[in-house]
Design an enzyme around this catalytic site. Structure first.
Site, mmCIF file in Angstrom:
data_model
loop_
_atom_site.group_PDB
_atom_site.id
_atom_site.type_symbol
_atom_site.label_atom_id
_atom_site.label_comp_id
_atom_site.label_asym_id
_atom_site.label_seq_id
_atom_site.Cartn_x
_atom_site.Cartn_y
_atom_site.Cartn_z
ATOM 1 C CD GLU A 51 2.966 2.461 2.669
ATOM 2 O OE1 GLU A 51 3.680 1.483 2.933
ATOM 3 O OE2 GLU A 51 1.729 2.357 2.514
ATOM 4 C CE1 TYR B 288 6.381 -2.849 -2.000
ATOM 5 C CE2 TYR B 288 6.895 -1.639 -4.003
ATOM 6 C CZ TYR B 288 5.991 -2.312 -3.208
ATOM 7 O OH TYR B 288 4.675 -2.427 -3.614
ATOM 8 C CG ASN C 133 0.097 -9.122 -3.912
ATOM 9 O OD1 ASN C 133 0.206 -8.001 -4.409
ATOM 10 N ND2 ASN C 133 0.706 -9.460 -2.795
ATOM 11 C CG HIS D 122 1.171 -1.477 -0.992
ATOM 12 N ND1 HIS D 122 1.980 -2.155 -0.114
ATOM 13 C CD2 HIS D 122 0.989 -0.232 -0.468
ATOM 14 C CE1 HIS D 122 2.291 -1.340 0.888
ATOM 15 N NE2 HIS D 122 1.709 -0.175 0.697
ATOM 16 C CE LYS E 153 1.605 -4.826 -4.752
ATOM 17 N NZ LYS E 153 2.146 -6.051 -4.107
#
Length: 140
Positions: free
Chosen positions: A128, A51, A114, A117, A11
């Site tokens: 995905e 998302y 965080n 993913h 990310k």
């Protein structure tokens, strides 16, 4: 156990801090192979689609903005039981609850930032992966 493929995103909070190599070393150290990888600037349309499962949640807009704020690294990881192994290496979503030695314990800034993913199931991994890679772009 069977060899599986799973999807991973490094990310914006991690790419901004130049942690791609350190995170990849964690994946590889856990026995996962990076069989496809690309650094991209995710578009708003890509982030919204990716998302969309969270579209009714209050954090959706913030999540889309975050994921489009800076480059990310999209990846296909392969290995024995890859989905579960990747989730183990990533650690809990909340870095305060993540086990020592996991990516999120070591690198995450917060629950929202965080660092990584990972797909939560083999079925979702396929969906995905297909959103970001064509079959011929995954040499194996």
């Amino acid at each position: 156990m069977a060899v599986q493929r799973t999807f991973s995103i490094i990310k914006p909070d991690a790419t901004r801090r130049n942690l791609t190599g350190a995170i990849n070393a964690k994946f590889e150290g856990a026995g996962l192979r990076i069989v496809a990888q690309r650094r991209i600037k995710m578009t708003e349309a890509q982030a919204k689609k990716f998302y969309e499962v969270h579209s009714e949640r209050p954090f959706y807009g913030e999540l889309v903005s975050f994921m489009t704020s800076e480059p990310v690294v999209v990846q296909v990881l392969e290995g024995e039981n890859a989905v579960a192994k990747n989730r183990e290496v990533m650690g809990a979503t909340n870095p305060k609850e993540a086990a020592d030695g996991t990516i999120r314990k070591e690198f995450a800034l917060s629950i929202g930032e965080n660092s990584v993913h990972g797909s939560d199931s083999e079925e979702n991994a396929k969906i995905e992966i297909a959103q970001f890679f064509k079959d011929e772009e995954i040499p194996g």
